[in-house]
Design an enzyme around this catalytic site. Structure first.
Site, PDB file in Angstrom:
ATOM      1  N   GLY A   1       0.822  -1.206   0.000  1.00  0.00           N
ATOM      2  CA  GLY A   1       0.000   0.000   0.000  1.00  0.00           C
ATOM      3  C   GLY A   1       0.849   1.245   0.000  1.00  0.00           C
ATOM      4  O   GLY A   1       2.038   1.212  -0.317  1.00  0.00           O
ATOM      5  N   ASN A   2       0.244   2.357   0.371  1.00  0.00           N
ATOM      6  CA  ASN A   2       0.958   3.631   0.429  1.00  0.00           C
ATOM      7  C   ASN A   2       0.430   4.461   1.582  1.00  0.00           C
ATOM      8  O   ASN A   2      -0.479   4.041   2.301  1.00  0.00           O
ATOM      9  CB  ASN A   2       0.847   4.371  -0.909  1.00  0.00           C
ATOM     10  CG  ASN A   2      -0.600   4.581  -1.330  1.00  0.00           C
ATOM     11  OD1 ASN A   2      -1.372   5.237  -0.628  1.00  0.00           O
ATOM     12  ND2 ASN A   2      -0.968   4.020  -2.486  1.00  0.00           N
ATOM     13  N   ARG A   3       0.972   5.645   1.750  1.00  0.00           N
ATOM     14  CA  ARG A   3       0.676   6.467   2.920  1.00  0.00           C
ATOM     15  C   ARG A   3      -0.522   7.408   2.731  1.00  0.00           C
ATOM     16  O   ARG A   3      -0.786   8.238   3.600  1.00  0.00           O
ATOM     17  CB  ARG A   3       1.906   7.307   3.284  1.00  0.00           C
ATOM     18  CG  ARG A   3       3.132   6.491   3.634  1.00  0.00           C
ATOM     19  CD  ARG A   3       4.306   7.413   3.960  1.00  0.00           C
ATOM     20  NE  ARG A   3       5.537   6.662   4.180  1.00  0.00           N
ATOM     21  CZ  ARG A   3       5.896   6.126   5.343  1.00  0.00           C
ATOM     22  NH1 ARG A   3       5.116   6.254   6.387  1.00  0.00           N
ATOM     23  NH2 ARG A   3       7.038   5.468   5.454  1.00  0.00           N
ATOM     24  N   SER A   4      -1.241   7.309   1.645  1.00  0.00           N
ATOM     25  CA  SER A   4      -2.344   8.231   1.400  1.00  0.00           C
ATOM     26  C   SER A   4      -3.409   8.118   2.492  1.00  0.00           C
ATOM     27  O   SER A   4      -3.832   7.027   2.862  1.00  0.00           O
ATOM     28  CB  SER A   4      -2.975   7.954   0.037  1.00  0.00           C
ATOM     29  OG  SER A   4      -4.114   8.765  -0.155  1.00  0.00           O
TER      30      SER A   4
ATOM     31  N   ALA B   1      -4.458   7.622  -4.477  1.00  0.00           N
ATOM     32  CA  ALA B   1      -3.089   7.164  -4.690  1.00  0.00           C
ATOM     33  C   ALA B   1      -3.160   5.682  -5.067  1.00  0.00           C
ATOM     34  O   ALA B   1      -3.294   4.812  -4.210  1.00  0.00           O
ATOM     35  CB  ALA B   1      -2.255   7.365  -3.429  1.00  0.00           C
TER      36      ALA B   1
END
Length: 420
Positions: A212-215, A280
């Site tokens: 995943g990502n930090r969004s 994102a």
């Protein structure tokens, strides 16, 4: 006296059961350092006493025009205000305001105010939906006021439906934006359908882990909030967005993976006047997803498994390609987002320009990320790049303020707009 950076805020309180929620709104503006003047209606004081409002605001409270007459409060308060917020705004109060009545201190103040005025309605569903109320709402908007859409949910008694007061935090946030930019919420998207993606996607490795990502989803949710209060019918397709709730009047569709996001956006885009891809989206996903948790062997040195990745669909480019092919998106405004870091090939803005050329969308919002920037923050900054070659700096401010600036550029591109 107001301090440096403080403003004069009037909080009007109508006579509805939600009057107690105005206390949170008063505290919001007071704690921000503003000089808050509370003006309840006579009916509001049946729900919350004047002493409570006075304690929270630090100013005297009365609904009467004949109190403190030597200072002409029925004229001065409105003239000197930087913002007026009416919460709750009952059907009766909006009817009196729409017709220009001045039979108490609040309605007189509304007539003399030349600052942004916000009405946050709260009433039973039948009252909100009545043609008379809707006509009054239209009149108030035509006079330049911002009338928020009420929330849906539990009302008094056992009733539920549209007519619930929007959350005080949301009202306060919109008030903050109007204090900074008085023209931030024009009612210029009425009848338009806006499709927005937000948050991050998560690509599963096994039942426990994911890529995943930090969004946080905050910018996409801010866009949804601003668009709906500018009159649009908003559908928000959201991935991971911990702790966020859909703004009042927004249709929320929840997804997890990039493939799910692609399916939802593709299915809905042809009905939209505007598509804003603020999510994102993960560029890659694992080829294989384990059926059970991937474990290391107890007591032994375990070699981590190799993770083979494949490319996720390019949703933004797919939308542009569909429009170029004439697949029902001929007049749809398409907006992309680019979260970038500089590297040895160029800076953030260089990568944003390259992405705009490659994607072919109408507008591209470019954000620098990393080191506490953009992801998870309440503020944002960046650039707005347009297909016509224009580049606009987006100064640091709240994400709702940035959303209002992005939507200004969007509305200018819509067919029939003054910028068309």
């Amino acid at each position: 006296m107001t301090g440096a950076g403080s403003r004069r805020v009037v909080v009007g309180v109508g006579g509805g059961i939600a009057a107690y929620k105005a206390c949170s709104l008063i505290r919001h503006f007071s704690e921000a350092g503003h000089d808050v003047r509370v003006i309840p209606t006579r009916a509001a004081l049946e729900f919350v006493g004047a002493a409570t409002f006075e304690a929270l605001s630090g100013n005297p409270v009365t609904p009467e025009v004949f109190a403190d007459v030597e200072h002409v409060p029925h004229v001065r308060i409105g003239q000197e205000a930087d913002l007026v917020v009416v919460a709750p705004a009952t059907a009766d109060l909006m009817a009196r305001a729409a017709s220009g009545r001045a039979d108490d201190l609040l309605t007189a103040t509304l007539l003399t105010a030349r600052c942004p005025v916000v009405f946050a309605p709260a009433m039973h569903t039948e009252m909100w939906e009545h043609p008379a109320t809707q006509a009054n709402v239209a009149t108030l908007r035509a006079h330049g006021a911002t009338v928020l859409r009420p929330d849906s949910g539990r009302l008094t008694g056992s009733d539920s439906g549209a007519g619930r007061l929007p959350e005080p935090g949301e009202i306060g946030l919109l008030g903050d934006v109007l204090l900074e930019r008085p023209d931030a919420l024009p009612y210029d998207l009425a009848g338009r359908r806006v499709l927005i993606s937000a948050g991050g996607t998560r690509e599963p490795l096994d039942p426990v882990r994911y890529l995943g990502n930090r969004s946080s989803g905050k910018q996409g949710f801010a866009l949804a909030r601003a668009a709906t209060h500018r009159g649009a019918h908003v559908t928000l397709v959201a991935g991971s967005s911990t702790g966020l709730t859909a703004p009042s009047g927004v249709d929320l569709v929840e997804i997890t993976t990039a493939a799910q996001l692609a399916d939802e956006i593709t299915a809905r885009a042809s009905d939209a006047d505007v598509v804003i891809m603020a999510a994102a989206v993960a560029d890659f996903r694992p080829v294989h997803v384990a059926d059970s948790k991937i474990k290391k062997d107890a007591g032994e040195k375990t070699t981590p498994p190799a993770i083979e990745l494949t490319t996720n669909p390019d949703i933004l480019r797919g939308l542009v390609a569909a429009r170029e092919a004439g697949d029902g998106l001929a007049e749809t405004v398409i907006v992309g987002f680019a979260a970038e870091t500089g590297d040895d090939r160029g800076g953030v803005l260089d990568h944003g320009r390259e992405k705009l050329a490659r994607k072919g969308c109408d507008l591209l919002v470019v954000n620098a990320v990393g080191d506490g920037k953009a992801f998870g923050t309440d503020d944002n900054t960046g650039w707005l790049l347009a297909a016509n070659g224009s580049e606009t700096a987006l100064p640091l401010g709240s994400k709702t303020l940035m959303a209002s600036r992005i939507l200004d550029a969007v509305t200018a591109l819509l067919p029939g707009s003054s910028g068309d």
